[in-house]
Design an enzyme around this catalytic site. Structure first.
Site, PDB file in Angstrom:
ATOM      1  N   LYS A  21     -39.289 -16.778  16.118  1.00  0.00           N
ATOM      2  CA  LYS A  21     -40.419 -17.713  16.043  1.00  0.00           C
ATOM      3  C   LYS A  21     -40.623 -18.422  17.382  1.00  0.00           C
ATOM      4  O   LYS A  21     -41.743 -18.486  17.894  1.00  0.00           O
ATOM      5  CB  LYS A  21     -40.151 -18.725  14.915  1.00  0.00           C
ATOM      6  CG  LYS A  21     -41.228 -19.766  14.727  1.00  0.00           C
ATOM      7  CD  LYS A  21     -41.164 -20.370  13.348  1.00  0.00           C
ATOM      8  CE  LYS A  21     -40.126 -21.456  13.191  1.00  0.00           C
ATOM      9  NZ  LYS A  21     -40.460 -22.701  13.895  1.00  0.00           N
ATOM     10  N   ARG A  26     -44.035 -18.844  22.426  1.00  0.00           N
ATOM     11  CA  ARG A  26     -44.097 -18.889  23.895  1.00  0.00           C
ATOM     12  C   ARG A  26     -44.833 -17.676  24.464  1.00  0.00           C
ATOM     13  O   ARG A  26     -45.590 -17.792  25.432  1.00  0.00           O
ATOM     14  CB  ARG A  26     -42.682 -18.972  24.469  1.00  0.00           C
ATOM     15  CG  ARG A  26     -42.054 -20.352  24.254  1.00  0.00           C
ATOM     16  CD  ARG A  26     -40.565 -20.265  24.376  1.00  0.00           C
ATOM     17  NE  ARG A  26     -39.901 -21.570  24.423  1.00  0.00           N
ATOM     18  CZ  ARG A  26     -39.630 -22.321  23.353  1.00  0.00           C
ATOM     19  NH1 ARG A  26     -40.004 -21.913  22.140  1.00  0.00           N
ATOM     20  NH2 ARG A  26     -38.999 -23.479  23.485  1.00  0.00           N
ATOM     21  N   GLY A  93     -44.182 -27.463  14.713  1.00  0.00           N
ATOM     22  CA  GLY A  93     -43.772 -28.484  15.674  1.00  0.00           C
ATOM     23  C   GLY A  93     -43.727 -27.945  17.097  1.00  0.00           C
ATOM     24  O   GLY A  93     -44.048 -28.654  18.054  1.00  0.00           O
ATOM     25  N   ARG A 122     -44.142 -36.464  12.512  1.00  0.00           N
ATOM     26  CA  ARG A 122     -43.249 -36.103  13.628  1.00  0.00           C
ATOM     27  C   ARG A 122     -43.734 -36.713  14.946  1.00  0.00           C
ATOM     28  O   ARG A 122     -44.890 -36.556  15.321  1.00  0.00           O
ATOM     29  CB  ARG A 122     -43.139 -34.574  13.723  1.00  0.00           C
ATOM     30  CG  ARG A 122     -42.608 -33.998  12.422  1.00  0.00           C
ATOM     31  CD  ARG A 122     -42.348 -32.530  12.511  1.00  0.00           C
ATOM     32  NE  ARG A 122     -41.247 -32.222  13.409  1.00  0.00           N
ATOM     33  CZ  ARG A 122     -40.862 -30.996  13.716  1.00  0.00           C
ATOM     34  NH1 ARG A 122     -41.500 -29.964  13.210  1.00  0.00           N
ATOM     35  NH2 ARG A 122     -39.842 -30.795  14.517  1.00  0.00           N
ATOM     36  N   SER A 166     -34.079 -31.599  24.144  1.00  0.00           N
ATOM     37  CA  SER A 166     -35.091 -30.924  23.338  1.00  0.00           C
ATOM     38  C   SER A 166     -35.767 -29.834  24.151  1.00  0.00           C
ATOM     39  O   SER A 166     -36.379 -30.101  25.183  1.00  0.00           O
ATOM     40  CB  SER A 166     -36.138 -31.939  22.870  1.00  0.00           C
ATOM     41  OG  SER A 166     -37.317 -31.267  22.472  1.00  0.00           O
ATOM     42  N   ASP A 319     -31.131 -25.666  14.508  1.00  0.00           N
ATOM     43  CA  ASP A 319     -31.849 -25.280  13.286  1.00  0.00           C
ATOM     44  C   ASP A 319     -30.913 -24.721  12.213  1.00  0.00           C
ATOM     45  O   ASP A 319     -31.322 -24.535  11.068  1.00  0.00           O
ATOM     46  CB  ASP A 319     -32.939 -24.249  13.623  1.00  0.00           C
ATOM     47  CG  ASP A 319     -34.050 -24.894  14.451  1.00  0.00           C
ATOM     48  OD1 ASP A 319     -34.223 -26.124  14.358  1.00  0.00           O
ATOM     49  OD2 ASP A 319     -34.722 -24.174  15.203  1.00  0.00           O
ATOM     50  N   LYS A 346     -37.110 -33.400  12.089  1.00  0.00           N
ATOM     51  CA  LYS A 346     -37.530 -31.996  11.993  1.00  0.00           C
ATOM     52  C   LYS A 346     -38.629 -31.895  10.931  1.00  0.00           C
ATOM     53  O   LYS A 346     -39.218 -32.894  10.542  1.00  0.00           O
ATOM     54  CB  LYS A 346     -36.327 -31.114  11.670  1.00  0.00           C
ATOM     55  CG  LYS A 346     -35.307 -31.054  12.795  1.00  0.00           C
ATOM     56  CD  LYS A 346     -35.889 -30.416  14.025  1.00  0.00           C
ATOM     57  CE  LYS A 346     -34.957 -30.471  15.214  1.00  0.00           C
ATOM     58  NZ  LYS A 346     -35.582 -30.047  16.452  1.00  0.00           N
ATOM     59  N   ARG A 350     -33.816 -33.676   7.777  1.00  0.00           N
ATOM     60  CA  ARG A 350     -32.881 -32.643   7.294  1.00  0.00           C
ATOM     61  C   ARG A 350     -31.497 -33.203   6.976  1.00  0.00           C
ATOM     62  O   ARG A 350     -30.728 -32.536   6.289  1.00  0.00           O
ATOM     63  CB  ARG A 350     -32.779 -31.491   8.302  1.00  0.00           C
ATOM     64  CG  ARG A 350     -33.998 -30.605   8.261  1.00  0.00           C
ATOM     65  CD  ARG A 350     -33.834 -29.328   9.064  1.00  0.00           C
ATOM     66  NE  ARG A 350     -35.039 -28.525   8.941  1.00  0.00           N
ATOM     67  CZ  ARG A 350     -35.495 -27.699   9.873  1.00  0.00           C
ATOM     68  NH1 ARG A 350     -34.842 -27.553  10.998  1.00  0.00           N
ATOM     69  NH2 ARG A 350     -36.592 -27.004   9.659  1.00  0.00           N
ATOM     70  N   ARG A 392     -36.512 -24.236   6.171  1.00  0.00           N
ATOM     71  CA  ARG A 392     -35.068 -23.981   6.310  1.00  0.00           C
ATOM     72  C   ARG A 392     -34.289 -24.536   5.113  1.00  0.00           C
ATOM     73  O   ARG A 392     -33.303 -23.943   4.685  1.00  0.00           O
ATOM     74  CB  ARG A 392     -34.555 -24.518   7.641  1.00  0.00           C
ATOM     75  CG  ARG A 392     -35.257 -23.840   8.826  1.00  0.00           C
ATOM     76  CD  ARG A 392     -34.484 -23.845  10.111  1.00  0.00           C
ATOM     77  NE  ARG A 392     -35.393 -23.590  11.228  1.00  0.00           N
ATOM     78  CZ  ARG A 392     -35.734 -22.388  11.679  1.00  0.00           C
ATOM     79  NH1 ARG A 392     -35.239 -21.303  11.140  1.00  0.00           N
ATOM     80  NH2 ARG A 392     -36.584 -22.268  12.692  1.00  0.00           N
TER      81      ARG A 392
HETATM   82  C1  S3P Z   1     -37.651 -25.240  19.250  1.00  0.00           C
HETATM   83  C2  S3P Z   1     -36.755 -26.199  19.644  1.00  0.00           C
HETATM   84  C3  S3P Z   1     -36.004 -27.034  18.701  1.00  0.00           C
HETATM   85  C4  S3P Z   1     -35.978 -26.425  17.318  1.00  0.00           C
HETATM   86  C5  S3P Z   1     -37.313 -25.943  16.873  1.00  0.00           C
HETATM   87  C6  S3P Z   1     -37.864 -24.898  17.839  1.00  0.00           C
HETATM   88  C7  S3P Z   1     -38.393 -24.504  20.292  1.00  0.00           C
HETATM   89  O1  S3P Z   1     -36.628 -28.296  18.634  1.00  0.00           O
HETATM   90  O2  S3P Z   1     -35.467 -27.343  16.384  1.00  0.00           O
HETATM   91  O3  S3P Z   1     -37.227 -25.356  15.586  1.00  0.00           O
HETATM   92  O4  S3P Z   1     -39.005 -23.460  19.975  1.00  0.00           O
HETATM   93  O5  S3P Z   1     -38.387 -24.956  21.437  1.00  0.00           O
HETATM   94  P1  S3P Z   1     -36.298 -29.451  19.726  1.00  0.00           P
HETATM   95  O6  S3P Z   1     -36.497 -28.836  21.041  1.00  0.00           O
HETATM   96  O7  S3P Z   1     -37.277 -30.554  19.506  1.00  0.00           O
HETATM   97  O8  S3P Z   1     -34.890 -29.850  19.438  1.00  0.00           O
END
Ligand code: S3P
Length: 431
Positions: A21, A26, A93, A122, A166, A319, A346, A350, A392
């Site tokens: 995902k 990206r 997100g 969020r 993050s 995750d 999240k 969670r 999840r």
């Molecule tokens: C992700 C980064 C993580 C992850 C999310 C996907 C990403 O979040 O929990 O499911 O694709 O960059 P954070 O970067 O906010 O921790």
């Protein structure tokens, strides 16, 4: 939709991990930022990644589904179209936090982003803050929640220290840095997933790592023809966990993403005694490989011992931490997770979701300020678990059911569509 998962016999057979995902988001985004067609192979077809394609179409990209993958014809780094309607990120997100990095650089254009009820809870100040420092204007509800408006500007580069580890925030700033003046630096408190850095390298963008600092230099164009999305280690973590917990199971998972910034959960499982055989990538230090490695992983049901997960491991297993709680119920002794307060923001809270969910199934688990502590009892009774609209948590409930004594009814199983639409089907083929 409520679905019951009954106690299962052993899981046996071969599975191909569903497409990743994070990398799908990206790949599509970078393709839309390119002014030449880009082919994306093995793009994830799930609710979150469909939101990304819809968003990119509204920004002017043409997306064609072909038998050998997606072909995205983008508009170029500085030419995202301004639409009339808000961009709907759905439940995604990652889309909500990465896309503003590109939009902020569209001088003189304005975009509104919104999403579902979970998205509206969020925070986006974590991306709004650096984008404002770079010169964009970002206006959010109550200063920090969607819906929010991004007014693009001619961005200046910044040196930005991330307040939380993050990957989403790091990626947002790096994407904005592509079009800002000069060199943009992001400093991470601890390593997080590096898919953005890798795909930027693959696109011939000058991106470098020096310890905790990642720099990107602005560029006029990307060089990217084809991206192949590997299998998602976070999605595959669910059948992998089921195979570890259900006696006499033995499965093989193919095309599994082996990027070391995503395999923290597998390392935790190995430490707990899980029998996992496969070649995972070793930490790459300052090197940013322009590729995403894959592996084939053999998994066998194993007796497990409790463990302590420390804060620096959290971003590399973020995750999968709800699964650590589930595994902890079956392990001998205590399993504790520290430094995971990010779990509260999240798709759902969670920490609350997993603690209340697993308690309801008979687990001895307690929430702490920054994580949880589980006392393993060698098994789980079963019962009913509310997914709280979180993909999840729904899949944690399903795996819990297979490994439980009495089965688990998952309330809201449809949430799994967000990241792993073939989940129930994949489990069926292994049972
Ligand atoms: C992700 C980064 C993580 C992850 C999310 C996907 C990403 O979040 O929990 O499911 O694709 O960059 P954070 O970067 O906010 O921790």
């Amino acid at each position: 939709m409520n679905v019951r998962f009954e106690p299962a016999g052993p899981l046996r057979g071969q599975l191909t991990a569903p497409p990743d995902k994070s990398i799908s988001h990206r790949a599509a985004l970078l393709a839309a930022m390119h002014d030449e067609p880009v082919r994306v192979e093995n793009y994830l077809d799930a609710a979150d990644t469909r939101s990304t394609l819809d968003a990119l179409r509204s920004l002017g990209a043409l997306v064609e589904q072909r038998p050998d993958g997606l072909v995205v014809r983008g508009s170029g780094l500085r030419e995202a179209r301004e639409g009339h309607d808000p961009i709907d990120v759905g439940n995604a997100g990652t889309l909500m936090r990465l896309l503003p990095g590109w939009l902020a650089a569209q001088a003189g254009r304005t975009y509104t982003l919104d999403g579902d009820a979970s998205i509206r809870r969020r925070p986006i100040d974590r991306v709004a803050d650096p984008l404002r420092l770079m010169g964009a204007q970002v206006d959010a509800t109550r200063e920090r929640y969607p819906p929010f408006v991004v007014r693009g500007a001619r961005l200046r580069s910044i040196a930005y220290e991330l307040p939380v580890a993050s990957a989403q925030v790091k990626s947002c700033v790096l994407l904005a840095g592509l079009v800002a003046s000069g060199v943009t630096t992001v400093t991470e408190p601890a390593p997080s997933r590096d898919h953005t850095e890798r795909i930027l390298r693959a696109a011939a963008v000058p991106v470098h790592r020096n310890g905790r600092h990642v720099t990107v230099t602005n560029t006029d164009e990307l060089e990217l023809e084809t991206v192949r999305v590997p299998g998602d280690s976070s999605s595959a973590a669910f059948p992998i966990t089921a195979a570890l917990l259900v006696a006499r199971s033995k499965i093989v998972v193919g095309d599994l993403g082996a990027n070391w910034t995503r395999t923290g959960y597998l390392r935790i499982l190995e430490r707990m005694g899980g029998v996992l055989v496969g070649e995972l990538e070793e930490p790459t230090g300052d090197d940013i490989p322009p590729v995403e490695p894959v592996t084939e992983l053999d998994v066998r049901a194993s007796p497990l011992a409790g463990t302590v997960v420390e804060a620096d491991e959290v971003p590399l297993a973020i995750d999968e931490l709800p699964l650590v709680a589930l595994v902890g119920c079956f392990a001998e002794g205590e399993t504790v997770v520290h430094g995971a307060q990010e779990l509260r923001v999240k798709e759902s809270d969670r920490i609350a979701g997993v603690v209340e969910g697993l308690s309801g199934l008979g687990a001895r688990i307690e929430a702490t300020e920054d994580g949880f502590a589980v006392t393993g009892t060698g098994g789980l009774r079963g019962g009913r678990l509310d997914a709280r609209g979180d993909h999840r948590l729904a899949m944690v409930g399903a795996v819990a059911g297979l490994a439980s004594r009495e089965g688990v009814e998952v309330v809201g199983m449809e949430a799994a569509e967000v990241s792993y639409p073939g989940f129930a089907e994949d489990l069926r083929t292994l049972l």
